[in-house]
Scaffold this active site. Structure first.
Site, PDB file in Angstrom:
ATOM      1  N   ASN A  86       2.533   2.537  -8.686  1.00  7.17           N
ATOM      2  CA  ASN A  86       1.232   3.184  -8.518  1.00  7.17           C
ATOM      3  C   ASN A  86       0.866   3.089  -7.041  1.00  7.17           C
ATOM      4  O   ASN A  86       0.497   2.021  -6.569  1.00  7.17           O
ATOM      5  CB  ASN A  86       0.201   2.457  -9.402  1.00  7.17           C
ATOM      6  CG  ASN A  86      -1.203   3.006  -9.217  1.00  7.17           C
ATOM      7  OD1 ASN A  86      -1.401   4.001  -8.519  1.00  7.17           O
ATOM      8  ND2 ASN A  86      -2.172   2.352  -9.847  1.00  7.17           N
ATOM      9  N   TRP A  87       0.996   4.205  -6.353  1.00  6.09           N
ATOM     10  CA  TRP A  87       0.788   4.192  -4.895  1.00  6.09           C
ATOM     11  C   TRP A  87      -0.702   4.200  -4.537  1.00  6.09           C
ATOM     12  O   TRP A  87      -1.056   4.106  -3.372  1.00  6.09           O
ATOM     13  CB  TRP A  87       1.513   5.379  -4.244  1.00  6.09           C
ATOM     14  CG  TRP A  87       3.008   5.343  -4.423  1.00  6.09           C
ATOM     15  CD1 TRP A  87       3.740   4.373  -5.075  1.00  6.09           C
ATOM     16  CD2 TRP A  87       3.970   6.303  -3.957  1.00  6.09           C
ATOM     17  NE1 TRP A  87       5.078   4.685  -5.034  1.00  6.09           N
ATOM     18  CE2 TRP A  87       5.250   5.857  -4.354  1.00  6.09           C
ATOM     19  CE3 TRP A  87       3.872   7.504  -3.238  1.00  6.09           C
ATOM     20  CZ2 TRP A  87       6.420   6.573  -4.060  1.00  6.09           C
ATOM     21  CZ3 TRP A  87       5.018   8.216  -2.941  1.00  6.09           C
ATOM     22  CH2 TRP A  87       6.286   7.761  -3.344  1.00  6.09           C
ATOM     23  N   LYS A  88      -1.542   4.375  -5.533  1.00  7.73           N
ATOM     24  CA  LYS A  88      -3.009   4.379  -5.338  1.00  7.73           C
ATOM     25  C   LYS A  88      -3.368   5.347  -4.196  1.00  7.73           C
ATOM     26  O   LYS A  88      -2.708   6.363  -4.051  1.00  7.73           O
ATOM     27  CB  LYS A  88      -3.509   2.947  -5.098  1.00  7.73           C
ATOM     28  CG  LYS A  88      -3.080   2.003  -6.233  1.00  7.73           C
ATOM     29  CD  LYS A  88      -3.770   0.675  -6.226  1.00  7.73           C
ATOM     30  CE  LYS A  88      -3.243  -0.167  -7.386  1.00  7.73           C
ATOM     31  NZ  LYS A  88      -3.913  -1.459  -7.510  1.00  7.73           N
TER      32      LYS A  88
ATOM     33  N   HIS B  96      -6.862   3.116 -15.667  1.00  3.25           N
ATOM     34  CA  HIS B  96      -6.649   2.014 -14.706  1.00  3.25           C
ATOM     35  C   HIS B  96      -7.988   1.324 -14.432  1.00  3.25           C
ATOM     36  O   HIS B  96      -9.032   1.981 -14.369  1.00  3.25           O
ATOM     37  CB  HIS B  96      -6.053   2.565 -13.408  1.00  3.25           C
ATOM     38  CG  HIS B  96      -5.534   1.486 -12.518  1.00  3.25           C
ATOM     39  ND1 HIS B  96      -6.380   0.726 -11.727  1.00  3.25           N
ATOM     40  CD2 HIS B  96      -4.286   1.013 -12.322  1.00  3.25           C
ATOM     41  CE1 HIS B  96      -5.641  -0.167 -11.073  1.00  3.25           C
ATOM     42  NE2 HIS B  96      -4.371  -0.018 -11.414  1.00  3.25           N
TER      43      HIS B  96
ATOM     44  N   GLU C  90      -9.271   0.294 -11.820  1.00  2.00           N
ATOM     45  CA  GLU C  90     -10.007   0.802 -10.641  1.00  2.00           C
ATOM     46  C   GLU C  90     -10.784   2.063 -11.000  1.00  2.00           C
ATOM     47  O   GLU C  90     -11.861   2.308 -10.461  1.00  2.00           O
ATOM     48  CB  GLU C  90      -9.021   1.047  -9.486  1.00  2.00           C
ATOM     49  CG  GLU C  90      -8.555  -0.278  -8.890  1.00  2.00           C
ATOM     50  CD  GLU C  90      -7.179  -0.245  -8.242  1.00  2.00           C
ATOM     51  OE1 GLU C  90      -6.639   0.843  -7.997  1.00  2.00           O
ATOM     52  OE2 GLU C  90      -6.643  -1.349  -7.988  1.00  2.00           O
TER      53      GLU C  90
ATOM     54  N   GLU D  30      -2.860  -5.036 -17.592  1.00  2.27           N
ATOM     55  CA  GLU D  30      -3.167  -5.366 -16.197  1.00  2.27           C
ATOM     56  C   GLU D  30      -4.460  -6.182 -16.151  1.00  2.27           C
ATOM     57  O   GLU D  30      -5.555  -5.592 -16.177  1.00  2.27           O
ATOM     58  CB  GLU D  30      -3.362  -4.087 -15.371  1.00  2.27           C
ATOM     59  CG  GLU D  30      -2.130  -3.239 -15.228  1.00  2.27           C
ATOM     60  CD  GLU D  30      -2.142  -2.444 -13.909  1.00  2.27           C
ATOM     61  OE1 GLU D  30      -1.111  -2.433 -13.244  1.00  2.27           O
ATOM     62  OE2 GLU D  30      -3.176  -1.866 -13.556  1.00  2.27           O
TER      63      GLU D  30
ATOM     64  N   GLY E 192      -4.054  -6.664  -7.065  1.00  2.00           N
ATOM     65  CA  GLY E 192      -4.300  -6.638  -5.622  1.00  2.00           C
ATOM     66  C   GLY E 192      -4.768  -7.959  -5.058  1.00  2.00           C
ATOM     67  O   GLY E 192      -5.238  -8.028  -3.925  1.00  2.00           O
TER      68      GLY E 192
ATOM     69  N   SER F 169      -0.145  -7.823  -9.077  1.00  2.00           N
ATOM     70  CA  SER F 169       0.540  -8.633  -8.049  1.00  2.00           C
ATOM     71  C   SER F 169       2.013  -8.888  -8.372  1.00  2.00           C
ATOM     72  O   SER F 169       2.534  -9.974  -8.103  1.00  2.00           O
ATOM     73  CB  SER F 169      -0.210  -9.956  -7.828  1.00  2.00           C
ATOM     74  OG  SER F 169      -1.524  -9.703  -7.353  1.00  2.00           O
TER      75      SER F 169
ATOM     76  N   GLY G 247       1.698  -2.104  -7.921  1.00  2.00           N
ATOM     77  CA  GLY G 247       0.832  -1.495  -6.910  1.00  2.00           C
ATOM     78  C   GLY G 247       1.411  -1.705  -5.520  1.00  2.00           C
ATOM     79  O   GLY G 247       2.367  -1.035  -5.123  1.00  2.00           O
ATOM     80  N   GLY G 248       0.863  -2.683  -4.803  1.00  2.00           N
ATOM     81  CA  GLY G 248       1.226  -2.920  -3.401  1.00  2.00           C
ATOM     82  C   GLY G 248       2.720  -2.924  -3.114  1.00  2.00           C
ATOM     83  O   GLY G 248       3.185  -2.274  -2.160  1.00  2.00           O
TER      84      GLY G 248
HETATM   85  P1  13P Z   1      -0.913  -4.710  -7.340  1.00  2.00           P
HETATM   86  O1  13P Z   1       0.541  -4.730  -7.697  1.00  2.00           O
HETATM   87  O2  13P Z   1      -1.157  -4.267  -5.912  1.00  2.00           O
HETATM   88  O3  13P Z   1      -1.614  -5.962  -7.711  1.00  2.00           O
HETATM   89  O4  13P Z   1      -1.580  -3.545  -8.218  1.00  2.00           O
HETATM   90  C1  13P Z   1      -1.340  -3.529  -9.584  1.00  2.00           C
HETATM   91  C2  13P Z   1      -1.860  -2.254 -10.116  1.00  2.00           C
HETATM   92  O5  13P Z   1      -3.036  -2.021 -10.160  1.00  2.00           O
HETATM   93  C3  13P Z   1      -0.882  -1.262 -10.584  1.00  2.00           C
HETATM   94  O6  13P Z   1      -1.514  -0.238 -11.274  1.00  2.00           O
END
Ligand code: 13P
Length: 256
Positions: A9-11, A94, A96, A164, A170, A209, A230-231
């Site tokens: 997920n590149w957000k 998600h 977020e 999640e 994050g 994470s 994510g990251g």
């Molecule tokens: P991180 O891997 O950056 O914690 O993000 C997880 C995430 O929200 C994937 O959708």
């Protein structure tokens, strides 16, 4: 055994050029890796270019969100009809989106229904906040949210669930393998109650994470079938390493 799934997920990261370069680098790094479904989820504006960059490979593409109607006066929104044909997956619910954009289980449910109707495979996200966990409500919150988001979904074909925990996203503070396994097992029980034997086809992912260093801890768990990253998905080598480790653990489990 369900095919493991690792999604990046590149957000709200990457320009168009950066997205294409990242997709190409991931494609190169994973050219010889088999046995894992890998999904890249770039921002909307890069979906078509990333889809082109991975064409002819085993990599799949997903959107990060979607509106729940086909068309209309919804300035700035992207509909399922726009996505179908462009990508195969869509991340829905998600945390977020829930936190910053007010998405409720009811809205997420409408999106899941529409995604399925249009042949898109939802990666449905559920997870508890730190406060909910501290109050001992994690299991109740996650199972209720899951059921609410799946209302009216009669057959789970094509569905994936990502557990999640909000507190792990994050933050650099992942759940432990044991915590993630307990919640993944709960997700699986809820799915089995709802769908019976068909539930076994649904990949249950852990997200929060995830890095190459902790991937094994999650994917060795009996009820975890992959990761939503994510990251670490913004670095081709880190993401590729997470996929490779998942493939290794799963092929060992298959032999054992
Ligand atoms: P991180 O891997 O950056 O914690 O993000 C997880 C995430 O929200 C994937 O959708």
């Amino acid at each position: 055994m369900v095919t493991p799934l690792v999604a990046g997920n590149w957000k709200m990261h990457t320009t168009l050029a950066e997205a294409v370069a990242l997709a190409r680098a991931i494609r190169r790094a994973l050219a010889r890796v088999q046995g894992v479904e890998v999904v890249l989820c770039p921002p909307f504006v890069s979906l078509a270019a990333v889809a082109r960059a991975v064409r002819g490979s085993a990599l799949r593409v997903g959107a990060q969100n979607m509106h729940h109607q086909e068309k209309g006066a919804f300035t700035g929104e992207i509909s399922p009809t726009m996505l179908s044909g462009l990508c195969q997956y869509v991340i829905l619910g998600h945390s977020e989106r829930r936190r910053h954009f007010g998405e409720t289980d009811d809205l997420v449910n409408r999106k899941v229904l529409k995604a399925v109707e249009h042949g898109l495979r939802p990666i449905l996200c559920v997870g508890e906040s730190l406060e909910e966990r501290q109050q001992g409500r994690a299991e109740g919150v996650v199972s209720q949210s899951l059921l609410a988001c799946l209302k009216g979904i009669g057959a789970p074909g094509g569905l994936a669930i990502a557990y999640e925990p909000v507190w792990a996203i994050g933050t650099g503070v992942p759940a432990t393998g044991e915590q993630a396994q307990l919640m993944a097992a709960l997700v699986r029980r809820v799915l089995a109650d709802r769908y019976g034997r068909e539930a076994a086809q649904i990949p249950v992912l852990y997200g929060g994470s995830v890095t190459p260093t902790n991937t094994q801890e999650f994917v060795v768990q009996p009820d975890i079938d992959g990761a939503l990253v994510g990251g670490a998905s913004l670095d081709a080598e880190s993401f590729a390493q997470i996929v490779r480790l998942t493939a290794q653990v799963r092929s060992r489990a298959g032999e054992g």
